[in-house]
Enzyme design. Structure first.
Site, PDB file in Angstrom:
ATOM      1  N   LYS A  54      53.413  11.947  39.412  1.00 60.26           N
ATOM      2  CA  LYS A  54      54.492  12.944  39.378  1.00 60.26           C
ATOM      3  C   LYS A  54      53.947  14.307  39.774  1.00 60.26           C
ATOM      4  O   LYS A  54      54.577  15.048  40.522  1.00 60.26           O
ATOM      5  CB  LYS A  54      55.129  12.984  37.981  1.00 60.26           C
ATOM      6  CG  LYS A  54      55.940  11.730  37.682  1.00 60.26           C
ATOM      7  CD  LYS A  54      56.376  11.615  36.234  1.00 60.26           C
ATOM      8  CE  LYS A  54      57.075  10.269  36.014  1.00 60.26           C
ATOM      9  NZ  LYS A  54      57.439  10.008  34.615  1.00 60.26           N
ATOM     10  N   GLN A  98      56.043  12.714  28.791  1.00 61.32           N
ATOM     11  CA  GLN A  98      55.891  11.303  29.156  1.00 61.32           C
ATOM     12  C   GLN A  98      55.992  10.410  27.913  1.00 61.32           C
ATOM     13  O   GLN A  98      55.289  10.622  26.926  1.00 61.32           O
ATOM     14  CB  GLN A  98      54.531  11.094  29.848  1.00 61.32           C
ATOM     15  CG  GLN A  98      54.330   9.691  30.402  1.00 61.32           C
ATOM     16  CD  GLN A  98      55.279   9.359  31.558  1.00 61.32           C
ATOM     17  OE1 GLN A  98      55.538  10.182  32.423  1.00 61.32           O
ATOM     18  NE2 GLN A  98      55.792   8.137  31.571  1.00 61.32           N
ATOM     19  N   ASP A 121      64.452  14.703  32.717  1.00 65.17           N
ATOM     20  CA  ASP A 121      64.566  13.256  32.531  1.00 65.17           C
ATOM     21  C   ASP A 121      65.965  12.868  32.052  1.00 65.17           C
ATOM     22  O   ASP A 121      66.268  11.679  31.922  1.00 65.17           O
ATOM     23  CB  ASP A 121      63.529  12.770  31.507  1.00 65.17           C
ATOM     24  CG  ASP A 121      62.260  12.267  32.177  1.00 65.17           C
ATOM     25  OD1 ASP A 121      62.317  11.909  33.369  1.00 65.17           O
ATOM     26  OD2 ASP A 121      61.218  12.190  31.501  1.00 65.17           O
TER      27      ASP A 121
END
Ligand code: NAD
Length: 280
Positions: A54, A98, A121
């Site tokens: 990412k 994450q 997200d």
């Protein structure tokens, strides 16, 4: 007739190129590049790889990457303090924590602490609520990637029968809202669906997101259906989707492969979400 193979790598490359252009313009407007903060806790090797990819993808399109790696035994309080700091940081437009987090941490509480405007997200309850109400907001990257793949294949969901296999907060549920928002007639299947094959055979658009290798067999597919395989199952033979690709491609009208289908889209959509968050 064999199905058209939907090339996720190519579609993701298009999205990245589009994002790179937007980043260029936005950097001029803001007087700084858009910024994505990544937070990696613990020593899960897969998580470390995802976060590295990412960050590299950010660099390629000109998004500034702000990386944080608190110690694996970080307290809930300290991690919440980091989230608050990033919420307040004006150079950070998006925050990605994450998952999964180590067991001693309450992941829901951490996610809920994110500023919904920086929730790239799309996992906070505010983002989920906005999506469910068809209001503008940040949408989880993988389902957003599925919609982009459908668009790239020229598929308009309006009026179509869509079936999703899987009801997770990360994939199945947001995809339900997206497809419904695009005027499809949507059915969501899950582990207690009585006759999965019977429901799947109704689908003009079939999305598999169950995490079960080759759960969807060729007989479950309506001839000509568009099949999107979100599943990524690591087996000894390699990476395998939730759809029996070899059988399915003989029946479907179009299908995504694994790897090279939905996978590459997820990071591309994260970049797109960061730009959206930076626009405010
Ligand atoms: P999850 O485990 O949270 O949810 C799986 C869902 O599938 C559940 O709702 C469950 O009810 C349903 N399910 C399980 N077995 C079933 C069965 N036999 N019949 C019908 N439904 C069944 O998983 P998730 O996070 O939604 O991920 C799903 C898959 O997608 C996994 O393979 C994951 O690795 C993959 N994934 C890929 C990407 C990507 O970027 N390619 C991103 C996210 C998830």
């Amino acid at each position: 007739m064999a199905a058209k193979i939907i090339d996720g790598k190519a579609v993701a490359a298009d999205v990245r190129a589009r994002v790179a252009k937007e980043v260029e313009g936005l950097t001029g407007e803001l007087g700084r590049p858009p910024g994505l903060a990544t937070v990696l806790v613990g020593d899960d090797p897969a998580s470390a790889i995802y976060v590295r990819r990412k960050r590299e993808a950010c660099e390629e399109v000109g998004i500034a990457s702000h990386h944080h790696e608190p110690p694996g035994d970080v307290s809930q309080e300290d991690l919440l303090a980091l989230v608050e700091e990033l919420n307040a940081n004006e150079e950070v437009d998006g925050i990605l924590c994450q998952l999964p987090l180590p067991d001693h941490l309450d992941a829901d509480a951490i996610v809920n602490a994110l500023d919904p405007g920086k929730d790239v997200d799309g996992l906070t309850p505010i983002s989920a609520g906005r999506l469910a109400r068809n209001e503008p907001g940040l949408v989880p990257c993988t389902p957003l990637g599925v919609m982009e793949l459908l668009a790239s294949a020229g598929v308009d969901p309006s009026g179509k029968e869509a079936v999703i296999v899987g009801r997770s907060n990360l994939v199945g549920k947001p995809l339900y809202s997206l497809l419904l928002g695009a005027n499809a007639t949507v059915t969501t299947c899950h582990s207690r669906t009585a006759d999965l094959g019977e429901v799947c055979r109704r689908a003009e658009i079939l999305v598999a997101a169950a995490g079960k290798p080759r759960l969807v067999t060729g007989e479950m597919i309506r001839p000509g259906a568009i099949v999107i395989d979100v599943g990524t199952n690591r087996l000894e033979e390699g990476l395998v989707g939730d759809v029996d690709f070899e059988a399915a491609k003989e029946v479907a009208g179009a299908i995504t492969p694994v790897p090279g289908g939905v996978g590459p889209m997820t990071i591309a959509m994260l970049l797109a979400n960061t730009v959206q968050a930076a626009r405010g």
